[in-house]
Design an enzyme around this catalytic site. Structure first.
Site, PDB file in Angstrom:
ATOM      1  CG  PHE A  47      64.656  61.633  78.196  1.00  0.00           C
ATOM      2  CD1 PHE A  47      63.542  62.634  78.096  1.00  0.00           C
ATOM      3  CD2 PHE A  47      63.978  60.598  77.347  1.00  0.00           C
ATOM      4  CE1 PHE A  47      62.229  62.608  77.785  1.00  0.00           C
ATOM      5  CE2 PHE A  47      62.944  60.330  76.664  1.00  0.00           C
ATOM      6  CZ  PHE A  47      62.013  61.604  76.917  1.00  0.00           C
TER       7      PHE A  47
ATOM      8  CB  VAL B 276      67.954  57.794  79.519  1.00  0.00           C
ATOM      9  CG1 VAL B 276      68.181  58.606  80.821  1.00  0.00           C
ATOM     10  CG2 VAL B 276      66.476  57.334  79.094  1.00  0.00           C
ATOM     11  CB  CYS B 277      72.259  61.261  79.205  1.00  0.00           C
ATOM     12  SG  CYS B 277      73.995  61.514  80.019  1.00  0.00           S
ATOM     13  CB  ILE B 278      74.671  56.373  80.888  1.00  0.00           C
ATOM     14  CG1 ILE B 278      74.967  55.376  82.372  1.00  0.00           C
ATOM     15  CG2 ILE B 278      76.081  56.817  80.756  1.00  0.00           C
ATOM     16  CD1 ILE B 278      75.372  54.195  82.003  1.00  0.00           C
TER      17      ILE B 278
ATOM     18  CB  ALA C 170      70.142  58.216  83.983  1.00  0.00           C
TER      19      ALA C 170
END
Lengths: 133, 118, 97, 133, 118, 97
Positions: free
Chosen positions: E39, E76-78, E81
């Protein structure tokens, strides 16, 4: 380059600043450059505006990222192409674009290379995977 | 003049949020009254206190909260927010969750409604 | 009426649609990616050039600068957020999102 | 209708299902109809697809909302217009569109009214505020 | 075949999330391996447990969590996010936050990468 | 190559752009709002009709049904998500977002 190095292409088709795709997409390219992959980046449609030199986001109040394009070659991202028709439709030439680094030997400035749709399509056909940003 | 502003897109991803903020600051500087700011669709993501942008970047939720502290009514649509996971416990201060009736009242009572989206 | 257009004329048909509904006295404000339409000498310049024959067209300076667009079509008025507010004060607004 | 009743117009220009704007926008119209306002709704561009009869979202796995258009008149939203050119460009006619209710006296089916751009522009000019969805 | 899927848009607002889910279910039914789901951009909003859609609607975050329970790596891309307020404490189970290196590995290791967005 | 196009040809230039880069043997999948391009008898039908002369064009059934599009251009193959997966198996994919 070893036989099993994978070819990964990035296509950039959106303009800068109106949305974050170009900016966050640039982060992906910089990260991926640190891995064993044969990377190329192709700017098509409004994506070519991302490379236009002289962007100033101060009045808009957001972070700019034009400077990062200036060090693409330092990140070993040197296969950077621009679609000829996209450039022409926007009244731009290669001289309007940012410098992405300099040649190690001649110290000459390097700008994105202008190519036509057939050349881009031929490159696309050789890729392991293509990511659009 | 009474102006209402509606925002349809989330922060950072779309310029809508920045355009709206810059517009509102300019309107306040000219002495206009901001009748309210309404967040709809993905716009509801604008006001989560959990966002943590890079230090050299603007903090979009805090900017809205600061405008709320000046007394501007900042409303997040409850239906749009629930479906997207924006709940009271994650809101920045000076912002409230309410219904679409609030948008209706803004559209009727404000002399102008300006919409920012994508 | 003030018509705001925030989409690139190269990628979206928004400006073309807007122009079908513009009446005498209406004004158009190009902002965000909409300012690409204000650039002179492009394949899309004719849209704004045509609009200018009957209507005032504005382009937001912050967005022009962010995109390094300096060669704006003659007749387009460059304005700032304060100018945007004045346009809103003068006209009911429709956003062509 | 009292003099001070405000005219509010909604414009719908996006297609259904690809994004949520049309669906969430419909919720706004239903709510606003309960208030003292003189509401009209205009479908332009891909917005006209929102009114196409026969939508079935089962295979896609998302909620449909075509049925709600069928009761717009019951919600006292009867000023519903469709841009003629948008319809023609898409090969559609008034008969392809949903029924939005029936005439209280004649019990005849009511469909959105097809008008041209000049008529829509004239209506726009009379509004207190216009919301796009 | 090893297939990776990347999603750029948030839930409900864009069809991307539904298209991706339907594609993945079909790929699994055909016996393909989903190398991972990544994501990015507004896509990070897909996995917040705070979302509460109407009862007769699909629950998009739970759907992803169920795929994660089957052993599919959901990342999920940090960076994306953090800027948007998606943090560990709001994640549905079977989903993890990590860096763009994970997207890189998926692009290299998966035989196909399919991207859903807008 | 499999080219996926998810944008309406009436509102965005995505499909037109895509078609400039399609080679012999490439296939195009229309999904989401992209399926509006698959409808026969519209102002945009010629795009897909032109593409069909040299390439296979698919349209996703779930998206056609959701939009009540029943009159599909002759030659366009209607497929489901399983068919989409098969296309991905056969081709490297580029998403024209």
């Amino acid at each position: 380059m070893a036989e099993d190095i994978k070819k990964i292409m990035f296509t950039v088709r959106k303009g800068p600043h109106g949305t974050i795709y170009v900016y966050e997409g640039l982060e992906v390219k910089l990260i991926m450059a640190a891995y064993d992959a044969d990377i190329s980046v192709v700017f098509i449609d409004d994506g070519v505006y991302a490379l236009k030199a002289g962007q100033n986001t101060k009045e808009l109040g957001i972070k700019g990222f034009e400077a990062t394009y200036g060090v693409l070659v330092d990140y070993e991202i040197s296969k950077v192409f621009v679609d000829k028709k996209s450039l022409e439709d926007r009244g731009l030439t290669q001289d309007d674009l940012v410098v992405i680094g300099e040649d190690e030997e001649t110290e000459e400035e390097i700008r994105p290379k202008v190519v036509d749709a057939d050349e881009i399509a031929a490159m696309m056909a050789e890729q392991h995977n293509i990511l659009c940003f | 003049m009474k102006i209402a502003v509606t925002i349809y897109e989330g922060p950072y991803n779309h310029e809508a949020s920045d355009s709206a903020y810059n517009f509102i600051v300019a309107a306040l500087a000219k002495g206009h009254e901001i009748r309210g700011i309404f967040f709809y669709h993905d716009g509801v993501y604008n006001v989560t206190k959990l966002m943590e942008p890079p230090q050299d970047d603007r903090h979009i939720a805090n900017r809205w909260s600061e405008l709320g502290a000046k007394g501007i009514d900042i409303v997040v649509c409850i239906a749009a927010a629930k479906r997207r996971g924006i709940v009271d416990s994650v809101l920045v201060p000076n912002v409230r969750i309410s219904g679409l009736g609030q948008l209706t009242m803004m559209a009727i009572e404000a002399e102008r409604m300006v919409i920012f989206g994508d | 009426m003030l018509h705001t257009v925030n989409q690139s004329p190269f990628q979206k048909s928004t400006l073309e649609s807007c122009l079908r509904f513009v009446r005498k006295g209406d004004v158009i404000l190009l902002l965000e990616d909409g300012v690409f339409a204000a650039q002179a000498g492009t394949a899309m310049s004719s849209l704004v050039e045509g609009a200018l024959k009957s209507n005032k067209v504005y382009a937001l300076s912050a967005d022009l600068k962010a995109r390094a667009l300096t060669d704006v079509i003659q007749g387009v008025e460059v304005t700032d957020y304060a100018g945007f507010v004045d346009l809103v004060e003068q006209h009911t607004t429709h956003a062509w999102l």
